[in-house]
Design an enzyme around this catalytic site. Sequence first.
Site, PDB file in Angstrom:
ATOM      1  CE  LYS A  22      -1.772   1.669   4.183  1.00 57.67           C
ATOM      2  NZ  LYS A  22      -1.581   2.813   4.479  1.00 57.67           N
ATOM      3  CG  ASN A  23       2.172   2.980   3.575  1.00 54.86           C
ATOM      4  OD1 ASN A  23       1.197   3.264   3.160  1.00 54.86           O
ATOM      5  ND2 ASN A  23       2.489   2.355   4.640  1.00 54.86           N
ATOM      6  NE  ARG A  93       0.435  12.024   7.255  1.00 52.19           N
ATOM      7  CZ  ARG A  93       0.852  13.294   7.771  1.00 52.19           C
ATOM      8  NH1 ARG A  93       0.060  14.054   8.411  1.00 52.19           N
ATOM      9  NH2 ARG A  93       2.166  13.593   7.981  1.00 52.19           N
ATOM     10  CB  CYS A 117      -5.044   6.114  10.519  1.00 56.18           C
ATOM     11  SG  CYS A 117      -5.437   4.671   9.687  1.00 56.18           S
ATOM     12  N   PRO A 125       0.546  16.243  11.887  1.00 53.32           N
ATOM     13  CG  PRO A 125       2.398  16.302  13.086  1.00 53.32           C
ATOM     14  CD  PRO A 125       1.170  15.470  12.850  1.00 53.32           C
ATOM     15  CB  ILE A 126       1.517  18.625   6.818  1.00 55.86           C
ATOM     16  CG1 ILE A 126       0.713  20.035   6.791  1.00 55.86           C
ATOM     17  CG2 ILE A 126       0.514  17.490   6.622  1.00 55.86           C
ATOM     18  CD1 ILE A 126       0.064  20.517   5.498  1.00 55.86           C
ATOM     19  CG  ASP A 127       5.780  20.081  11.507  1.00 55.66           C
ATOM     20  OD1 ASP A 127       4.946  19.094  11.568  1.00 55.66           O
ATOM     21  OD2 ASP A 127       6.782  19.902  11.980  1.00 55.66           O
ATOM     22  CG  LEU A 128       8.549  17.121   9.516  1.00 54.56           C
ATOM     23  CD1 LEU A 128       8.760  15.523   9.606  1.00 54.56           C
ATOM     24  CD2 LEU A 128       9.583  17.705  10.422  1.00 54.56           C
ATOM     25  CB  ILE A 335       5.573   6.273  15.456  1.00 60.45           C
ATOM     26  CG1 ILE A 335       6.893   5.056  15.476  1.00 60.45           C
ATOM     27  CG2 ILE A 335       5.610   7.021  14.204  1.00 60.45           C
ATOM     28  CD1 ILE A 335       8.164   5.885  14.984  1.00 60.45           C
ATOM     29  NE  ARG A 406      -7.370   4.361   5.110  1.00 65.56           N
ATOM     30  CZ  ARG A 406      -6.534   4.767   5.996  1.00 65.56           C
ATOM     31  NH1 ARG A 406      -7.178   4.507   7.373  1.00 65.56           N
ATOM     32  NH2 ARG A 406      -5.541   4.812   5.812  1.00 65.56           N
TER      33      ARG A 406
HETATM   34  N1  EPU Z   1       5.534  14.032  11.634  1.00 65.04           N
HETATM   35  C1  EPU Z   1       5.613  15.460  12.123  1.00 65.04           C
HETATM   36  N2  EPU Z   1       5.196  16.197  11.112  1.00 65.04           N
HETATM   37  C2  EPU Z   1       5.095  16.076   9.699  1.00 65.04           C
HETATM   38  C3  EPU Z   1       4.913  14.816   9.278  1.00 65.04           C
HETATM   39  C4  EPU Z   1       5.084  13.622  10.383  1.00 65.04           C
HETATM   40  O1  EPU Z   1       5.644  15.754  13.332  1.00 65.04           O
HETATM   41  O2  EPU Z   1       5.151  16.787   8.843  1.00 65.04           O
HETATM   42  C5  EPU Z   1       5.612  13.171  12.744  1.00 65.04           C
HETATM   43  C6  EPU Z   1       4.244  12.205  12.975  1.00 65.04           C
HETATM   44  O3  EPU Z   1       3.296  13.003  13.673  1.00 65.04           O
HETATM   45  C7  EPU Z   1       4.672  11.084  13.501  1.00 65.04           C
HETATM   46  C8  EPU Z   1       6.096  10.917  12.822  1.00 65.04           C
HETATM   47  O4  EPU Z   1       6.568  12.129  12.235  1.00 65.04           O
HETATM   48  O5  EPU Z   1       4.960  11.033  14.997  1.00 65.04           O
HETATM   49  C9  EPU Z   1       6.351   9.805  11.815  1.00 65.04           C
HETATM   50  O6  EPU Z   1       5.191  10.041  10.984  1.00 65.04           O
HETATM   51  P1  EPU Z   1       5.434   9.648   9.392  1.00 65.04           P
HETATM   52  O7  EPU Z   1       5.132  11.083   8.657  1.00 65.04           O
HETATM   53  O8  EPU Z   1       6.606   9.013   9.106  1.00 65.04           O
HETATM   54  O9  EPU Z   1       4.137   9.118   9.009  1.00 65.04           O
HETATM   55  P2  EPU Z   1       3.597   9.035   7.475  1.00 65.04           P
HETATM   56  O10 EPU Z   1       4.794   9.221   6.721  1.00 65.04           O
HETATM   57  O11 EPU Z   1       2.589   9.847   7.406  1.00 65.04           O
HETATM   58  C10 EPU Z   1       4.130   6.492   6.792  1.00 65.04           C
HETATM   59  C11 EPU Z   1       2.967   5.558   6.577  1.00 65.04           C
HETATM   60  C12 EPU Z   1       2.372   4.959   7.768  1.00 65.04           C
HETATM   61  C13 EPU Z   1       3.349   4.282   8.792  1.00 65.04           C
HETATM   62  C14 EPU Z   1       4.471   5.410   8.873  1.00 65.04           C
HETATM   63  C15 EPU Z   1       5.455   5.119  10.001  1.00 65.04           C
HETATM   64  C16 EPU Z   1       2.414   6.078   4.307  1.00 65.04           C
HETATM   65  C17 EPU Z   1       1.322   6.572   3.427  1.00 65.04           C
HETATM   66  N3  EPU Z   1       2.033   5.986   5.647  1.00 65.04           N
HETATM   67  O12 EPU Z   1       3.035   7.571   7.449  1.00 65.04           O
HETATM   68  O13 EPU Z   1       1.447   4.154   7.422  1.00 65.04           O
HETATM   69  O14 EPU Z   1       2.846   4.210   9.813  1.00 65.04           O
HETATM   70  O15 EPU Z   1       4.922   6.112   7.905  1.00 65.04           O
HETATM   71  O16 EPU Z   1       6.201   4.388   9.499  1.00 65.04           O
HETATM   72  O17 EPU Z   1       3.395   5.735   3.897  1.00 65.04           O
HETATM   73  C18 EPU Z   1      -0.536   2.493   7.775  1.00 65.04           C
HETATM   74  O18 EPU Z   1       0.099   2.023   6.674  1.00 65.04           O
HETATM   75  O19 EPU Z   1      -1.356   2.147   8.500  1.00 65.04           O
HETATM   76  C19 EPU Z   1       0.438   3.876   8.000  1.00 65.04           C
HETATM   77  C20 EPU Z   1      -0.259   4.764   9.051  1.00 65.04           C
END
Ligand code: EPU
Length: 426
Positions: A22-23, A93, A117, A125-128, A335, A406
């Site tokens: 999926k990812n 997301r 989710c 957040p999306i600050d990064l 996380i 999903r």
């Molecule tokens: N974070 C920030 N700011 C940002 C982005 C992230 O503070 O701008 C924080 C998040 O709040 C969290 C941490 O960074 O505490 C990690 O989040 P990350 O951004 O890595 O998560 P993601 O990229 O949104 C992906 C997967 C997730 C998986 C995580 C961790 C996708 C589409 N999603 O999410 O998958 O849990 O990496 O490995 O690739 C799932 O498949 O169920 C799922 C949630």
Amino acid sequence: MAKFIIQGRKPLKGKITVSGSKNAALKIFPVSLLTQEPIRLFNVPEIEDVFRAQEMLISLGGEVKKIKKGVYEIKFNGKKSLDMPASLVNKFRASIMFVGPILAIYGKVRFPHPGGCVIGAGARPIDLFLNGFQKMGAKVKIFRHECGQDYYYLTVKRLRGANIFFPKISVTATESLMMTAVFAEGETILKNCAMEPEIVSLAEYLNSCGAKIKGAGTSTISVKGIKKLKGGEYKIIPDRIEAGTFAMLAAASNSGEVLIKNCQPNHLEALWTLFDKIGVNYSLTKDSVLIKPAKKLLACDVTTHEYPGFATDLQSPYTVLMTQAHGSSLIHETIYDRRLLFTDMLTQMGANIIMADPHRVVVNGPTKLYGRQLVSPDLRAGMALIIAALIASGRTEIDNIYQIDRGYERLDERLRLLGADIKRVE
Ligand code: EPU
């Protein structure tokens, strides 16, 4: 609302095939905006989040053609649309992944805060992402839309290469900035990157189309900007989370031999190390995992970690597995701060789980589980509840299975092939 009805404690044995990741799949749809040539996709999981990504591409002026099951051709025809529809952005997301490519090709993009989710306090957040785009020269405005939702409006004349350090490790932020930098002027250096296999796969694909990316799979990635990207073929890697989840289902059920096919066990080393400690009887080949019944499972603590550590997406099935192990295990979710809340439902099913704080629970096992009426709170917790229901005595009903659909393709059909008694009721 569709639900699953499960009659537990049926012996599980046989073969189950892992779908495409999926990812990994979700990220190729935004990449298609960066080229006018078609991209042929293989091993595409037919799941709700991927359907949403397809709808997003179509809404932005792209085409999606299904050739046959799992094989698609996608193409972007360059129609100008800087607005990402809220109806789709609110649903998943990974819609955030479209922002960089739209900004790279049009110099403008407008979108509401992405949904998905609910696994963190408040909206994820999306600050990064925003900080990264700003470093590359974009201006970010946040405004309140007439619908009451916060919107982002990003503009840039020409993206330029930048030195970006991520204060937090993020999978999608790494991927997003990596793909956006492909069209920036000069070189971008990304530091403290996530290292997940899906990122490596994406970088390899982009390089095969002409991008100049180095270091994916390490904590520093460099991207040299180019002017044009070709199309090509992209075979989606097997879903490591699904493979690991099926392995834990087989271990928790402990009732027969289960062969998990079409996976890449080398993406799950943290899980196999735990299996060695807790006594799961397993063997691996290059592309399969065989789980056999074990004599006794032992409890073992786990702490979730970015790759190559133990994935947060595997935490919920592991927690269910620990309800069947002898002893106490501390599950430390580092996380996301809402990903342990589902353990409340395991407790209702008979598990002995103590929540120390939002990030830590202690599971005391083994305990018998009993069927209950449940609601799937999110994708991974929903899947964990299915495992719990399959090993529980009696009947369980799981509502809100859109959350499970999903990320898992035709899950009920595939589990029935193993002998599970699971029905989908619309
Ligand atoms: N974070 C920030 N700011 C940002 C982005 C992230 O503070 O701008 C924080 C998040 O709040 C969290 C941490 O960074 O505490 C990690 O989040 P990350 O951004 O890595 O998560 P993601 O990229 O949104 C992906 C997967 C997730 C998986 C995580 C961790 C996708 C589409 N999603 O999410 O998958 O849990 O990496 O490995 O690739 C799932 O498949 O169920 C799922 C949630």
